[in-house]
Design a protein around this motif. Structure first.
Motif, PDB file in Angstrom:
ATOM      1  N   ALA A 119     -19.514   6.647  16.967  1.00  0.00           N
ATOM      2  CA  ALA A 119     -18.518   5.603  16.685  1.00  0.00           C
ATOM      3  C   ALA A 119     -18.219   5.509  15.197  1.00  0.00           C
ATOM      4  CB  ALA A 119     -19.012   4.257  17.204  1.00  0.00           C
ATOM      5  N   PRO A 120     -16.967   5.225  14.834  1.00  0.00           N
ATOM      6  CA  PRO A 120     -16.603   5.038  13.421  1.00  0.00           C
ATOM      7  C   PRO A 120     -16.940   3.632  12.947  1.00  0.00           C
ATOM      8  CG  PRO A 120     -14.664   4.787  14.775  1.00  0.00           C
ATOM      9  CD  PRO A 120     -15.797   5.133  15.719  1.00  0.00           C
ATOM     10  N   ARG A 121     -16.975   3.425  11.645  1.00  0.00           N
ATOM     11  CA  ARG A 121     -17.188   2.089  11.113  1.00  0.00           C
ATOM     12  C   ARG A 121     -16.104   1.739  10.098  1.00  0.00           C
ATOM     13  NH1 ARG A 121     -20.486   0.742   6.392  1.00  0.00           N
ATOM     14  NH2 ARG A 121     -21.005   2.573   5.127  1.00  0.00           N
ATOM     15  N   SER A 122     -16.011   0.456   9.794  1.00  0.00           N
ATOM     16  CA  SER A 122     -14.956  -0.023   8.901  1.00  0.00           C
ATOM     17  C   SER A 122     -15.537  -0.935   7.835  1.00  0.00           C
ATOM     18  CB  SER A 122     -13.910  -0.804   9.716  1.00  0.00           C
ATOM     19  OG  SER A 122     -12.987  -1.471   8.874  1.00  0.00           O
ATOM     20  N   PRO A 123     -14.898  -0.973   6.668  1.00  0.00           N
ATOM     21  CA  PRO A 123     -15.244  -2.032   5.719  1.00  0.00           C
ATOM     22  C   PRO A 123     -14.894  -3.388   6.328  1.00  0.00           C
ATOM     23  CG  PRO A 123     -13.770  -0.396   4.713  1.00  0.00           C
ATOM     24  CD  PRO A 123     -13.803  -0.125   6.177  1.00  0.00           C
ATOM     25  N   ARG A 124     -15.559  -4.420   5.878  1.00  0.00           N
ATOM     26  CA  ARG A 124     -15.179  -5.777   6.265  1.00  0.00           C
ATOM     27  C   ARG A 124     -14.241  -6.338   5.193  1.00  0.00           C
ATOM     28  NH1 ARG A 124     -14.777  -8.415  10.816  1.00  0.00           N
ATOM     29  NH2 ARG A 124     -12.679  -8.141   9.975  1.00  0.00           N
ATOM     30  N   ARG A 125     -14.793  -6.654   4.026  1.00  0.00           N
ATOM     31  CA  ARG A 125     -13.965  -7.050   2.893  1.00  0.00           C
ATOM     32  C   ARG A 125     -13.942  -5.908   1.885  1.00  0.00           C
ATOM     33  NH1 ARG A 125     -12.050 -11.959   2.603  1.00  0.00           N
ATOM     34  NH2 ARG A 125     -11.672 -11.778   0.354  1.00  0.00           N
ATOM     35  N   TYR A 126     -12.778  -5.688   1.328  1.00  0.00           N
ATOM     36  CA  TYR A 126     -12.641  -4.609   0.353  1.00  0.00           C
ATOM     37  C   TYR A 126     -11.616  -5.011  -0.699  1.00  0.00           C
ATOM     38  CZ  TYR A 126     -12.006   0.020  -1.655  1.00  0.00           C
ATOM     39  OH  TYR A 126     -11.956   1.078  -2.527  1.00  0.00           O
ATOM     40  N   GLY A 152     -11.355  -7.598  -2.509  1.00  0.00           N
ATOM     41  CA  GLY A 152     -10.943  -8.995  -2.519  1.00  0.00           C
ATOM     42  C   GLY A 152     -10.330  -9.533  -1.237  1.00  0.00           C
ATOM     43  N   ARG A 153     -10.125  -8.691  -0.222  1.00  0.00           N
ATOM     44  CA  ARG A 153      -9.518  -9.158   1.030  1.00  0.00           C
ATOM     45  C   ARG A 153     -10.202  -8.492   2.206  1.00  0.00           C
ATOM     46  NH1 ARG A 153      -3.193  -8.071   0.790  1.00  0.00           N
ATOM     47  NH2 ARG A 153      -3.201  -9.451   2.614  1.00  0.00           N
ATOM     48  N   ASP A 154     -10.058  -9.131   3.381  1.00  0.00           N
ATOM     49  CA  ASP A 154     -10.538  -8.486   4.592  1.00  0.00           C
ATOM     50  C   ASP A 154      -9.752  -7.195   4.790  1.00  0.00           C
ATOM     51  OD1 ASP A 154     -12.243  -9.433   7.197  1.00  0.00           O
ATOM     52  OD2 ASP A 154     -10.614  -8.072   7.755  1.00  0.00           O
ATOM     53  N   ALA A 155     -10.443  -6.140   5.219  1.00  0.00           N
ATOM     54  CA  ALA A 155      -9.769  -4.848   5.391  1.00  0.00           C
ATOM     55  C   ALA A 155      -8.612  -4.942   6.372  1.00  0.00           C
ATOM     56  CB  ALA A 155     -10.780  -3.807   5.856  1.00  0.00           C
ATOM     57  N   THR A 156      -8.756  -5.797   7.396  1.00  0.00           N
ATOM     58  CA  THR A 156      -7.669  -5.925   8.369  1.00  0.00           C
ATOM     59  C   THR A 156      -6.428  -6.550   7.743  1.00  0.00           C
ATOM     60  OG1 THR A 156      -8.484  -8.064   9.158  1.00  0.00           O
ATOM     61  CG2 THR A 156      -9.268  -6.107  10.302  1.00  0.00           C
ATOM     62  N   ASP A 157      -6.591  -7.402   6.729  1.00  0.00           N
ATOM     63  CA  ASP A 157      -5.441  -7.954   6.015  1.00  0.00           C
ATOM     64  C   ASP A 157      -4.671  -6.849   5.302  1.00  0.00           C
ATOM     65  OD1 ASP A 157      -6.270 -10.422   6.861  1.00  0.00           O
ATOM     66  OD2 ASP A 157      -6.974 -11.106   4.915  1.00  0.00           O
ATOM     67  N   MET A 208     -14.788   5.436   4.558  1.00  0.00           N
ATOM     68  CA  MET A 208     -14.183   5.824   3.291  1.00  0.00           C
ATOM     69  C   MET A 208     -12.692   6.104   3.445  1.00  0.00           C
ATOM     70  SD  MET A 208     -16.305   5.467   0.916  1.00  0.00           S
ATOM     71  CE  MET A 208     -15.260   6.209  -0.339  1.00  0.00           C
ATOM     72  N   GLY A 209     -12.284   6.600   4.613  1.00  0.00           N
ATOM     73  CA  GLY A 209     -10.865   6.847   4.854  1.00  0.00           C
ATOM     74  C   GLY A 209     -10.054   5.564   4.766  1.00  0.00           C
ATOM     75  N   ILE A 210     -10.612   4.477   5.315  1.00  0.00           N
ATOM     76  CA  ILE A 210      -9.927   3.180   5.242  1.00  0.00           C
ATOM     77  C   ILE A 210      -9.886   2.693   3.795  1.00  0.00           C
ATOM     78  CG2 ILE A 210     -10.055   0.753   5.950  1.00  0.00           C
ATOM     79  CD1 ILE A 210     -11.264   1.769   8.612  1.00  0.00           C
TER      80      ILE A 210
END
Length: 427
Positions: free
Chosen positions: A207-214, A216-221, A301-303
């Motif tokens: 499974a891949p993983r994602s940053p949460r905040r990056y 100064g903002r949530d990665a989904t923002d 890292m791609g995100i």
């Protein structure tokens, strides 16, 4: 909300039958009601059953609350950047259900859908036989828990649970629990046990993983601002591969954080590669732990890199992020353990589900048993799907885009019903 009871007076013919009363089925009903289209919604249990009964106690959203956008019912709470807990999610979906009067039949199971020679569909249910011109399948993809065949060969003294049946650490026997799978459920259940002070180990899948905040903002923002969530399945380089991808793992717990399994390992969590076999008390693993950790970090890292490019391209004045560091790596790959000798008393399977369409006797599935459709509309006229991951966009199986999909499908139905009415008027 009209929750109908079975009675002999109820008619057995309608324009549209919706199968399933989760957020997808109820979104379809909302737009059908608004369009004045006669329909019924059949739900084999109770509305929003999965949210109410098939989530663990500490479950919370992984995407921020602002992404909750059911039809004309966006999140209106005080914490749009937060992550609703299970009971808050139930309150939200029930609030949506209370905003209109759906013709909902709870406790009614659909047992068969078949084509009629004269057109339309025959729908057999535990509430009798029905006919409809259109059928929307919104039953979701969580019917059958996935277990590998070799699970049946594991020592009977080791309790096996599926993620569907996990509610709290007390559900797991004393001793060591091996959690299998690193999708969102697997890593969050592992963390739930870890926080409770339980002895837990983790078999790490791809499974891949994602940053949460990056930065100064949530990665989904950032991803939303970048237009990532507006990309359709047709825009993906390999749509089938995109559909099959496991969701990136991170957490919304305690305000949200990312999950770095290397950090957990440095703190003492025993990691293995993918489970490959079981026999008696022996559990075998593929030597792919480091590979899987590397792949997860590559997606992470791609995100980050994509966000960096966006920030640079927009000329935004945002502080740089600290350099990424791999804080741990396995010194060797463990490929076999004696579970009994290791004190493993339970295995918690978190490797997903598969849908059950055995009741759907219509030619609308491919050789893999997956629906064939374009934006939820099947080539077989009158059959539609809603609520599937990547039905049209990333958010199709989530609160973010399910309303958009439902509105589109209902628009197609309305157009076809108008066309039929016009043909009958001319004829």
């Amino acid at each position: 909300m009209s929750v109908h009871q079975l009675n002999a007076e109820t008619r057995s013919r309608t324009d549209v039958i919706v199968i399933g009363a989760g957020q997808a089925g109820m979104s379809a009903s909302y737009y059908l009601c608004r369009a004045g289209i006669e329909h019924v919604v059949f739900e084999r249990s109770e509305r929003f059953h999965t949210w109410k009964n098939e989530r663990w106690d500490t479950f919370c959203l992984v995407t921020p609350n602002w992404q909750c956008r059911l039809p004309d019912f966006p999140y209106r709470g005080k914490d749009p950047e937060g992550f609703m807990l299970k009971d808050e999610i139930v309150d939200y979906v029930e609030g949506f259900a209370g905003s209109f009067d759906a013709p909902l039949w709870e406790g009614v199971r659909v047992t068969r859908v078949a084509e009629l020679a004269e057109g339309g569909f025959e729908v057999d249910t535990t509430a009798g036989n029905w006919h409809a011109a259109h059928v929307i399948v919104a039953s979701g993809g969580y019917d059958t828990p996935i277990l590998p065949a070799f699970a049946g060969r594991l020592d009977d003294g080791i309790k096996q649970l599926h993620s569907r049946h996990y509610k709290r650490p007390e559900d797991v026997p004393e001793g060591t629990c091996l959690v299998v799978g690193t999708g969102q459920s697997g890593v969050q259940m592992m963390e739930d046990l870890w926080i409770a002070g339980r002895d837990v180990r983790l078999a790490v899948g791809p499974a891949p993983r994602s940053p949460r905040r990056y930065r100064g903002r949530d990665a989904t923002d950032w991803l939303y601002e970048m237009g990532h969530y507006d990309q359709t399945i047709d825009q993906q380089p390999d749509p089938k591969a995109t559909e099959a991808k496991t969701n990136h793992y991170m957490s919304g717990r305690d305000g949200g954080h990312e999950i770095d399994l290397r950090q957990f390992a440095r703190d003492g969590l025993q990691l293995y590669g993918s489970v490959s076999d079981m026999e008696g008390g022996v559990i075998r693993f593929l030597p792919d732990l480091e590979k899987n950790l590397d792949e997860a970090d590559r997606s992470y890292m791609g995100i980050r890199d994509a966000i960096d490019v966006h920030i640079s391209g927009q000329g935004l004045d945002v502080a740089p992020a600290p350099a990424f560091e791999k804080v741990w790596r396995p010194e060797r790959e463990v490929t076999e353990i004696d579970a009994v000798a290791e004190g493993i008393t339970s295995v918690l399977w978190c490797i997903g589900f598969r849908p059950d369409y055995s009741w759907l006797k219509v030619d609308c599935l491919d050789e893999r048993g997956k629906p064939v459709h374009r934006r939820g509309v099947c080539a077989r006229e009158g059959v539609y799907f809603l609520g599937l991951g990547w039905l049209n966009k990333w958010g199709s199986g989530r609160f973010l885009s399910v309303a958009e999909d439902a509105e589109f499908v209902v628009g197609c139905i309305a157009e076809r019903l108008r066309g039929g009415a016009e043909r009958r008027a001319r004829g």
